[in-house]
Design a protein around this motif. Structure first.
Motif, PDB file in Angstrom:
ATOM      1  N   ASP A  47      26.514  80.217 -22.251  1.00 22.28           N
ATOM      2  CA  ASP A  47      26.702  79.912 -23.775  1.00 22.28           C
ATOM      3  C   ASP A  47      28.138  79.294 -24.166  1.00 22.28           C
ATOM      4  OD1 ASP A  47      24.388  81.416 -23.952  1.00 22.28           O
ATOM      5  OD2 ASP A  47      25.594  83.361 -24.263  1.00 22.28           O
ATOM      6  N   ASP A  48      29.228  79.547 -23.369  1.00 21.95           N
ATOM      7  CA  ASP A  48      30.348  78.904 -23.812  1.00 21.95           C
ATOM      8  C   ASP A  48      30.185  77.226 -23.532  1.00 21.95           C
ATOM      9  OD1 ASP A  48      31.574  81.170 -24.440  1.00 21.95           O
ATOM     10  OD2 ASP A  48      32.752  81.492 -22.592  1.00 21.95           O
ATOM     11  N   LYS A  49      29.603  76.931 -22.404  1.00 21.11           N
ATOM     12  CA  LYS A  49      29.302  75.512 -22.045  1.00 21.11           C
ATOM     13  C   LYS A  49      28.562  74.993 -23.209  1.00 21.11           C
ATOM     14  CE  LYS A  49      27.792  72.599 -18.375  1.00 21.11           C
ATOM     15  NZ  LYS A  49      27.244  72.648 -16.776  1.00 21.11           N
ATOM     16  N   LYS A  50      27.475  75.571 -23.612  1.00 19.34           N
ATOM     17  CA  LYS A  50      26.528  74.991 -24.591  1.00 19.34           C
ATOM     18  C   LYS A  50      27.167  74.785 -25.852  1.00 19.34           C
ATOM     19  CE  LYS A  50      22.259  76.655 -22.796  1.00 19.34           C
ATOM     20  NZ  LYS A  50      21.132  77.686 -23.028  1.00 19.34           N
ATOM     21  N   SER A  51      28.229  75.836 -26.182  1.00 19.89           N
ATOM     22  CA  SER A  51      28.987  75.785 -27.357  1.00 19.89           C
ATOM     23  C   SER A  51      30.051  74.652 -27.436  1.00 19.89           C
ATOM     24  CB  SER A  51      29.749  76.943 -27.463  1.00 19.89           C
ATOM     25  OG  SER A  51      30.591  77.101 -28.855  1.00 19.89           O
ATOM     26  N   ASP A  52      30.696  74.400 -26.174  1.00 15.34           N
ATOM     27  CA  ASP A  52      31.651  73.259 -26.109  1.00 15.34           C
ATOM     28  C   ASP A  52      30.829  71.796 -26.032  1.00 15.34           C
ATOM     29  OD1 ASP A  52      33.551  74.865 -25.455  1.00 15.34           O
ATOM     30  OD2 ASP A  52      33.653  74.869 -23.577  1.00 15.34           O
ATOM     31  N   GLU A  53      29.463  71.865 -25.421  1.00 12.55           N
ATOM     32  CA  GLU A  53      28.639  70.611 -25.688  1.00 12.55           C
ATOM     33  C   GLU A  53      28.391  70.479 -27.186  1.00 12.55           C
ATOM     34  OE1 GLU A  53      25.601  71.353 -23.134  1.00 12.55           O
ATOM     35  OE2 GLU A  53      26.418  70.851 -21.325  1.00 12.55           O
ATOM     36  N   LYS A  54      28.118  71.154 -27.880  1.00  9.45           N
ATOM     37  CA  LYS A  54      27.726  71.199 -29.287  1.00  9.45           C
ATOM     38  C   LYS A  54      28.862  70.690 -30.116  1.00  9.45           C
ATOM     39  CE  LYS A  54      23.689  74.210 -29.342  1.00  9.45           C
ATOM     40  NZ  LYS A  54      23.145  75.586 -29.998  1.00  9.45           N
ATOM     41  N   LYS A  55      30.148  71.313 -29.753  1.00  9.66           N
ATOM     42  CA  LYS A  55      31.300  71.085 -30.436  1.00  9.66           C
ATOM     43  C   LYS A  55      31.553  69.706 -29.872  1.00  9.66           C
ATOM     44  CE  LYS A  55      33.505  75.511 -30.657  1.00  9.66           C
ATOM     45  NZ  LYS A  55      34.417  76.499 -30.073  1.00  9.66           N
ATOM     46  N   SER A  56      31.440  69.062 -28.950  1.00  9.78           N
ATOM     47  CA  SER A  56      31.982  67.690 -28.500  1.00  9.78           C
ATOM     48  C   SER A  56      30.872  66.584 -29.094  1.00  9.78           C
ATOM     49  CB  SER A  56      31.567  67.582 -26.932  1.00  9.78           C
ATOM     50  OG  SER A  56      32.043  66.210 -26.604  1.00  9.78           O
ATOM     51  N   GLU A  57      29.613  66.966 -29.261  1.00 11.31           N
ATOM     52  CA  GLU A  57      28.571  66.168 -29.974  1.00 11.31           C
ATOM     53  C   GLU A  57      28.897  66.199 -31.263  1.00 11.31           C
ATOM     54  OE1 GLU A  57      24.771  67.822 -29.054  1.00 11.31           O
ATOM     55  OE2 GLU A  57      24.815  67.318 -26.727  1.00 11.31           O
TER      56      GLU A  57
END
Length: 265
Positions: free
Chosen positions: A111-121
């Protein structure tokens, strides 16, 4: 004769006494113990009235009391078995708990990884939107005493300078940014190319390549040149970035202490 009569009377009295207190053999009377004693003639033979009573037998102890050592061994064995079963259950519970925790940690990391990816996008989208909103090439922008105008951008250059002895080769590839700088202040101000910065679409920051700028000789007026009020100078800012990296923004400063102004490339 009188003596005999006396003796006879004495014997009769004696016999009377004996018969009263002792009784005669075979006769039942008061006897030696009077009316509370046994029948005359001594003790009666044979069992007492009602027959002989058998003495009570001692109660037998149960098996556990008669085998105390074996009982203690069995008790210890049972306690050990219960403790072992309990320990096994605890280990199984711990393993299950550990597995659950590992699964929870993996899910949390995912979930953290997905959250970081979303933040990066989202960050990239914001930068893209910001880049779209920035002044385009050809639009003047101001910082401090200078007004900057980006007139042209060239990409994919591998060398800088025409003189083979002074020519510089890019580590990646050069991006040339042609700039006109006008002094809008009331005193002279030096344009320093080392104070300028460029950014890629991913937010990476790049500084100018001074050696490559110097190799451009006559095409660059920014080296140790003061620009007087109302005058302007032209030059090329050279940035060396990895191949395939597109520089999308530039941040221009009238000095290293200024806040700077951004423009699109």
């Amino acid at each position: 004769m009188n003596d005999n009569t006396s003796m006879g009377n004495g014997a009769s009295q004696q016999n009377h006494l004996n018969g009263q207190w002792q009784g005669q053999p075979g006769q039942q009377g008061q006897g030696q113990y009077g009316q509370y004693g046994q029948p005359q003639g001594g003790y009666q033979q044979g069992p007492p009235q009602g027959g002989w009573q058998q003495a009570p037998q001692p109660k037998k102890k149960n098996w556990f009391l008669r085998h105390k050592i074996l009982t203690a061994i069995l008790a210890l064995f049972l306690i050990g078995s219960i403790a072992s079963a309990s320990g096994g259950g605890s280990k199984g519970s711990d393993s299950a708990s550990s597995s659950d925790n590992s699964s929870s940690d993996s899910a949390a990391k995912s979930d953290d990884k997905k959250s970081d990816e979303k933040k990066s996008e989202k960050k990239d989208e914001e930068k893209k939107d910001e880049g779209d909103k920035l002044p385009a090439v050809g639009t003047p922008v101001r910082d401090g005493k200078f007004e900057f105008t980006i007139t042209k951008v060239e990409r994919g250059k591998t060398t800088a300078g025409s003189n083979e002895f002074l020519q510089e080769t890019a580590q990646g590839e050069y991006t040339y940014v042609y700039v006109t700088v006008k002094n809008i202040g009331d005193r002279a101000q030096m344009m320093s190319e080392s104070d300028q910065k460029a950014f890629s679409s991913t937010g990476q920051q790049f500084s100018t390549d001074t050696s490559a700028s110097l190799a451009l000789d006559g095409d660059n007026d920014f080296f140790l040149t003061d620009i007087n009020p109302g005058n302007q100078a032209k030059g090329i800012l050279v940035f060396d970035a990895p191949k395939g990296t597109k520089l999308t923004q530039i941040e221009l400063h009238d000095s290293f202490l200024s806040g700077g102004v951004k423009a699109s490339l």
